[in-house]
Structure formats: C-alpha cells, structure tokens
Design an enzyme around this catalytic site. Structure first.
Site, mmCIF file in Angstrom:
data_model
loop_
_atom_site.group_PDB
_atom_site.id
_atom_site.type_symbol
_atom_site.label_atom_id
_atom_site.label_comp_id
_atom_site.label_asym_id
_atom_site.label_seq_id
_atom_site.Cartn_x
_atom_site.Cartn_y
_atom_site.Cartn_z
ATOM 1 N N LYS A 111 0.826 -1.204 0.000
ATOM 2 C CA LYS A 111 0.000 0.000 0.000
ATOM 3 C C LYS A 111 0.864 1.259 0.000
ATOM 4 C CE LYS A 111 -4.060 1.522 2.746
ATOM 5 N NZ LYS A 111 -4.902 1.090 3.890
ATOM 6 N N SER A 191 -9.676 1.713 2.998
ATOM 7 C CA SER A 191 -8.719 2.539 2.269
ATOM 8 C C SER A 191 -7.757 1.757 1.388
ATOM 9 C CB SER A 191 -7.916 3.381 3.260
ATOM 10 O OG SER A 191 -7.148 2.547 4.117
ATOM 11 N N SER A 215 -10.385 -1.219 6.708
ATOM 12 C CA SER A 215 -9.711 -0.807 5.481
ATOM 13 C C SER A 215 -9.178 -1.942 4.614
ATOM 14 C CB SER A 215 -8.556 0.151 5.805
ATOM 15 O OG SER A 215 -9.043 1.431 6.117
#
Length: 548
Positions: A111, A191, A215
């Site tokens: 990420k 996210s 997330s």
C-alpha cells in the site's frame, strides 16, 4: 525520485521491452503467464518447478496489466524499477534448486503508506507527495520480510489519503475504480483500494494492506477478494505512515485464502521497533509450511477442505442486520451459512456479552473498575509519537519532518492539535506508555477475556457475519446507514478473514462472509475460511481481465 503516473508508465515501457522472439512463442508464453496470474501462488510455483513458466515471464505479464488495466482503474501509486531484476534473481535461484520458499518470485504489492527503499512514500496524498518527494532509504519491516522470502515487490497501490477513509479516493492518483463495474461509478472500497483491485485484476497474487476500522475488509468485499485483519500485534508496523497505534493492523489481500496465508506466513512476529507487536500465534502460522520442506516445494499450506467439519460457528444477531439488508444480500448471506453447514459446521445464534453496540461501554466500565484513565485508541499523543518515530527511522531530522508534514497530516487525523507548538509537545513520549492507550490495551485484554469465556461456554470455534451488509455503492454517494462490526473487530484485536460469497445479477461482488476468531487463532481461522472457500468457490475475475 519522483513517481508521477506519467513517469510510472514510462518506466513500464522500459520494463516491458522484451528480447525478440517469434510472435507465436511470445503469445503462447503470455497466455500461459496470464492464466498462472489468475491462479494461486502455490500453482505458480508448481508450474515454475515443472519448467512451464518463469518468474520473469509472469512479472512481465503482471506489469503489462498494470500498464493497461491498473492505470485505467487508477490502482497503481508507484512502480519499482528493480522488480525485473528481482524476478530474474528468483529464476536463477530456481535453476540452482535454492528457492527461498513459497513466495520466492511471487509478484506482490504494498500500500502507498509503506516505505519502500528507492521510492518516495506518497501516502496517496498530493500534498504529502509535494512535501516529501525524495526516495526513502529503507524498506518497511513488512516489505523487508517479503523481500527476504524472495517475493518480487512490484511497487505500491493507491489508497485513500493517509489511509483515512473507506472509498478509495486519492488526491494523488484520483478515485480508484471498481474492476467489476464497467460504468466506472462504483467504489472498490478502501482505504486499501488499489491493493484489492490489483489482486482482483490479476496484477499480483497478494498485496499488503492496513486496517484500522475495515480498510482491508471493506475493499475485500466490494472488490470480490479475500481480505484479512490478523490479530492485533501479530504483524509489526515499523516503516509505515502511522494511523492509530492501538488499532492499526496490517495484513494481506489475495484472491484465495491460500495466498493470504502465504503472505501472512512471511510477515508474522515481533519487531523491536514496534513494542506493541508480539509472537502470539506466530508458531501456528509458521507451522502452516513445514520447516523441513525442500527448496523444490511443495509449498501448499496444511489446510483441509474438511476443516469446518464439527466446528461450531456463532452468529451475533446485531452483527448480521438482516432487517436493514436488501433481500438479495440476505439471501446471499443465508446461502453462505448453508455452505458452511454443507461443509460440516454447526451454525447457531450466539448471545455475546460484548458486541459492536456495547463494546465502548465495556471498555469504559473495565477502566473505571480499575481506577484507570478513560481508554482512548485515538489518543493524539500516541499518534504524534508514532509519526515522529516513522521519520526517525528514515534517518532524517524527525522533528523538522514532522513540522513540515503537520498541517497535511493533521487535516485527516483531526484529533491532533492544530497548533504546531502543542503538537510538538506530544512527539517524544513513547506511545507504548501513553496513559489513554495503555488503559485501552488493559481494557481490551479484560473484555476479550469476557468474550472468550462466553465462546468457550458455548463451545464456539469462531463467529461469522456478513463483512459488509451491502454491496459496493456509487463512489460519489453516501453509504447506506447500516452499522457494521468492523470497528468492533479492531477495538477487540480479533483476527478476521473475509471470503467472497457471491455476485449479483450484474456480476458485481454481492458480499463476503467474515470468519472471526480470538486473538492468536489466526492459523485456525484461515483453515476454516479455506474450507468454506472450497465449498463455495465464488471468486471470479473481472470481465475486463478475462476479455484481454
């Protein structure tokens, strides 16, 4: 080193410049690599050991997809310029019969909030990218562990700015698109949006995400993949732009439970820089891959399709809000429960002593009974210190860097002081000693003990619920006002595996089934999730992938 989308795509062009070969041979190899990319890492390794495909071939195919679908879905934050060399090195180890293990040569992503040496860390924020344009000198500990296992880290995936929201909206790369929605209007969740999308789209076998309140699990459902939130502390967080130190949990997204397990296998275990990390559950995870396995495999985790036989699964009514779910979502959830029963599980209602409705009250009650300060996992002091330590790890002037990034960071983490002097006063006190955080950790231990006692009394092995009680909404719309237990899982530090459970009439992922266990039971939970997956077998790649 800057990493704009234009520069990333230019770098891709160079990476994809292959030696000349006949058109027919090139097409055959690309087709085979594409098929392997839509399977599991274990299948890929078996094909490599048979000499049918190489890590370099599969990497080139993955990069080709990143250049095409990954760019069109805005899933890629930045690409590494060392990936091709890493794949070639893995192929050389295969030729020598010295592969490092199940992840050697396997394409993975991290990420955008993870540090990766040689690349800037954008946090998916346009402003952060402007403030901190330089490459960082060190890998985050999780990236370093993946590299040590031989994985090829292709680069970083797009996310919500600072991993703060759940929609996949990045000010740096734009709104990440759901790969199953041809109209380009639905959210992939967040996210960890790009991480879920690159996995669903066959650009990598797995990707690193983070989870403070859903997330990893939200994009797992909306993007139709497996998402895991491990037990709190099982995976250390050093070298990652921090969120809430007492909630933040890192883990894998993958197309299969096997690949999620293989990634987690490489990540687990305490790290000295993160004193909230630990080894509870590490031995069971490591045991999934026998230690005496030769360098030529096999590397299939020790899972059985019968792992649900005789297991007892509990449903907490308030965690499965059927009255607020659509008819289609309820029907899908009931089918998932039927699949669990068909796999041999007993599924029954569980009257839990602590639920998403009363979890905050239970934490406050236990703190009050101890005479402790009010527990707060969002303590400003803990987050400020975590940011300071993040910069210090890079070897820069951490105070100056924190001052430079203060306004941009605080715009999202709005519990932090707006005044720099007040913020500066919070930087130095270790978050492991933060009074509100320590109180929260003590309450977590006591409240989890209450849950564990009740589960033992009912002889329950795990809990199940719909990961999200609704499918992916339009990215521009407010979400339905239906409460989920995702934040409850973070407060309690429980491991959770979210597994695809079906699609709607338009081919969109309709829902995932979550398996939730007690802390430290990650390996057993993965085994049960695997058995469900084998019974249901619901993952299907997006049409845009199979049509190419």
């Amino acid at each position: 080193m800057s990493c704009s989308r234009r520069e990333a795509l230019a770098a891709l062009g160079a990476l994809l410049a292959a030696p000349s070969m006949s058109t027919a041979l090139a097409h055959a190899q690309e087709t085979q690599a594409a098929d392997v990319l839509l399977g599991s890492a274990a299948t890929f390794q078996a094909a490599r050991l048979r000499g049918e495909v190489s890590a370099e071939q599969v990497l080139r195919m993955a990069l080709d997809r990143c250049k095409g679908l990954g760019a069109s879905w805005r899933a890629i934050d930045c690409l590494s310029d060392t990936a091709l060399a890493e794949a070639r090195a893995s192929d050389e180890r295969r030729r020598r019969g010295s592969l490092l293990g199940p992840l050697d040569g396997v394409p993975v992503f991290a990420k955008s909030i993870y540090d990766m040496r040689g690349l800037p860390t954008s946090a998916s924020s346009r402003e952060w990218t402007r403030l901190f344009p330089d490459a960082v000198p060190h890998d985050a500990v999780e990236v370093a562990r993946l590299r040590a296992a031989g994985a090829v880290v292709l680069g970083k995936t797009a996310a919500d700015d600072f991993a703060y929201r759940g929609n996949g909206t990045s000010s740096h790369t734009g709104q990440v698109l759901n790969p199953y929605d041809a109209s380009g209007q639905r959210t992939p969740g967040g996210s960890s949006a790009g991480a879920a999308v690159v996995v669903a789209g066959g650009m990598a076998f797995s990707a690193l995400g983070t989870d403070d309140g859903g997330s990893n699990r939200i994009p797992a459902q909306f993007s139709g993949v497996v998402g895991m939130k491990p037990s709190f502390g099982l995976v250390p967080r050093s070298g990652v732009i921090p969120t809430w130190p007492y909630l933040d949990t890192h883990g894998p997204l993958a197309r299969s439970v096997v690949d999620a397990a293989l990634m987690l296998w490489a990540l687990v275990g305490a790290d000295g820089e993160d004193a909230l990390s630990h080894d509870i559950g590490k031995d069971a995870m490591r045991a999934l891959i026998p230690s005496n396995t030769s360098a030529r495999g096999p590397w299939q985790p020790a899972f059985s399709p019968d792992a649900l036989r005789g297991r007892r699964l509990g449903i907490v009514d308030v965690h499965a809000p059927r009255a607020q779910m659509s008819t289609e979502s309820v029907a899908q959830f009931e089918r998932a429960l039927a699949d669990c029963r068909s796999a041999g599980a007993v599924v029954d209602v569980f009257d839990a002593p602590v639920t998403r409705v009363n979890v905050r009250e239970r934490f406050a009650e236990t703190a009050s009974a101890r005479g402790d300060v009010r527990p707060n996992p969002n303590s400003p002091a803990a987050t400020a210190n975590a940011l300071y330590r993040y910069f210090a790890r890079q070897g820069v002037d951490a105070r100056a860097a924190a001052q430079r990034g203060h306004a941009a960071y605080r715009a999202f983490y709005d519990v932090l002081p707006t005044d720099w002097t007040a913020f500066e006063a919070l930087l130095s006190a270790p978050y492991e000693q933060d009074a509100a955080g320590v109180s929260f950790a003590r309450s977590r231990e006591q409240v989890v003990a209450q849950l564990a006692s009740a589960m033992r009394a009912e002889r329950l092995d795990a809990l199940v619920y719909p990961t999200m009680p609704f499918p992916a909404p339009l990215a521009v719309n407010p979400w339905p006002d239906v409460r989920t237990p995702l934040g409850y899982g973070n407060w309690m530090g429980l491991p959770e595996v979210s597994v695809p459970a079906g699609y709607d009439s338009q081919g969109m992922p309709l829902g995932n089934l979550s398996f939730v266990g007690l802390p430290g039971h990650d390996a057993a939970l993965l085994a049960m999730a695997y058995a469900y997956e084998q019974q249901s077998r619901h993952f299907k790649p997006p049409a845009a992938v199979t049509a190419r």
